[in-house]
Design an enzyme around this catalytic site. Structure first.
Site, PDB file in Angstrom:
ATOM      1  N   LYS A 156       0.845  -1.208   0.000  1.00 47.51           N
ATOM      2  CA  LYS A 156       0.000   0.000   0.000  1.00 47.51           C
ATOM      3  C   LYS A 156       0.881   1.260   0.000  1.00 47.51           C
ATOM      4  O   LYS A 156       0.726   2.171   0.831  1.00 47.51           O
ATOM      5  CB  LYS A 156      -0.983  -0.027   1.180  1.00 47.51           C
TER       6      LYS A 156
HETATM    7  N1  PMP Z   1      -6.791  -3.048  -3.100  1.00 48.16           N
HETATM    8  C1  PMP Z   1      -6.299  -1.803  -3.202  1.00 48.16           C
HETATM    9  C2  PMP Z   1      -5.329  -1.492  -4.289  1.00 48.16           C
HETATM   10  C3  PMP Z   1      -6.695  -0.809  -2.293  1.00 48.16           C
HETATM   11  O1  PMP Z   1      -6.208   0.439  -2.386  1.00 48.16           O
HETATM   12  C4  PMP Z   1      -7.652  -1.131  -1.299  1.00 48.16           C
HETATM   13  C5  PMP Z   1      -8.115  -0.079  -0.338  1.00 48.16           C
HETATM   14  N2  PMP Z   1      -7.326  -0.015   0.801  1.00 48.16           N
HETATM   15  C6  PMP Z   1      -8.121  -2.448  -1.237  1.00 48.16           C
HETATM   16  C7  PMP Z   1      -7.672  -3.384  -2.150  1.00 48.16           C
HETATM   17  C8  PMP Z   1      -9.061  -2.883  -0.146  1.00 48.16           C
HETATM   18  O2  PMP Z   1      -8.343  -3.005   1.051  1.00 48.16           O
HETATM   19  P1  PMP Z   1      -9.027  -2.824   2.475  1.00 48.16           P
HETATM   20  O3  PMP Z   1     -10.182  -3.735   2.507  1.00 48.16           O
HETATM   21  O4  PMP Z   1      -7.982  -3.191   3.440  1.00 48.16           O
HETATM   22  O5  PMP Z   1      -9.456  -1.398   2.561  1.00 48.16           O
END
Ligand code: PMP
Length: 305
Positions: A156
């Site tokens: 991330k």
């Molecule tokens: N994939 C990406 C590329 C993202 O940016 C996100 C958002 N955080 C997600 C998946 C979903 O992750 P999460 O459920 O932890 O928010």
């Protein structure tokens, strides 16, 4: 309270209005994208804001920061700053927190060892990110998902979101709501900011953790919810054309929550209407995040403001 710029933000030990929380233009993270971040939702239940998966987000952030040779504050400290962001700003609405660990020194060159670490956290009101009611029109992007040996999607990392920005922008310019990226092997990875699920013959299928995805916190909660409802789940490599043969397809994430697809690349998914598994999962997720399903109270950190 809902003017974004006057909300109080945290930057390197200080609380100040967002518009005054600034970094120099030669900051490492601004020049090289050297940061990693989280997005955390808070749900207003009429009496308090319930922060969703607070500890899970900060554990992920701390681990990702270490992978990128950055040091974050402790998980406890970051949780406390998040809670204070809600209470100091007297939030009484659905909201979104954006904590970022970043390289804040102003030296030239991308080296991570000498660059010092910074931490920020800001908050803003947030409704739906994608429309959860209507069926989304998705497309397979012409952009390839980042390779784990270039910029790990698992991290991330701020700089990695150029990949998401290109895919999302292309999708919108071509009249779609969201993009699905394929990884370097040509298999399905995820949306620009969402994990993806398909339903095939009653089984919930999602790309596994080596498919070039973020290990989403919502993704793992949806797997748990499905298993609780006796729906079998397969985490595995997913071929592109499985998208077109799916009975149902939905995207999940902190921002998009559970949003369903009516078509992919102009091919209707199932009947083109919201399917039964999607309906069940969407309802179960909403009941949990709004605190109506008390068996999921461990998902939530209540904050009275
Ligand atoms: N994939 C990406 C590329 C993202 O940016 C996100 C958002 N955080 C997600 C998946 C979903 O992750 P999460 O459920 O932890 O928010």
């Amino acid at each position: 309270m809902t003017d974004k710029n006057t909300l109080l933000a945290y930057l390197n030990g200080n609380w100040a209005p967002l518009k005054d929380s600034v970094v120099p233009i030669n900051t490492h993270a601004l020049q090289y994208g050297t940061g990693c971040f989280e997005g955390i939702r808070g749900y207003w239940d009429g009496e308090q804001v319930n922060l969703l998966f607070l500890e899970e987000h900060f554990k992920r952030l701390q681990g990702n920061a270490r992978m990128l040779m950055m040091e974050s504050p402790s998980v406890e400290e970051m949780m406390q700053i998040a809670i204070e962001s809600v209470s100091r700003n007297k939030m009484q609405t659905n909201c979104y927190l954006r904590p970022v660990v970043f390289k804040d020194s102003t030296e030239l060159g991308p080296d991570l060892i000498k660059a010092t670490n910074g931490y920020m956290c800001y908050i803003q009101p947030l409704g739906d990110y994608l429309d959860t009611a209507k069926g989304l029109k998705l497309c397979v992007s012409s952009w390839t998902r980042l390779h784990d040996n270039s910029i790990p999607t698992r991290a991330k990392a701020n700089g990695g979101y150029i990949n998401s920005a290109l895919a999302k922008t292309e999708a919108l310019m071509n009249g779609y709501d969201e993009a699905i990226l394929l990884n370097e092997r040509g298999q399905v990875s995820e949306g620009s900011a969402e994990n993806l699920f398909l339903v095939r013959d009653g089984v919930l299928v999602t790309p596994d953790k080596t498919s070039g995805i973020l290990e989403g916190i919502t993704r793992s909660s949806i797997i748990d919810l499905a298993q609780e409802h006796n729906i079998s789940v397969e985490e595995r490599a997913v071929g592109r054309t499985e998208l077109y043969r799916a009975d149902e397809c939905f995207l999940v994430g902190t921002g998009c929550q559970v949003s369903w697809a009516s078509s992919i690349d102009h091919r209707a998914i199932g009947t083109g209407e919201r399917g039964p598994v999607t309906t069940l999962i969407q309802q179960a997720y909403e009941d949990a995040v709004y605190g109506r399903d008390t068996s999921k109270s461990q998902w939530l950190t209540p904050v009275r403001s």
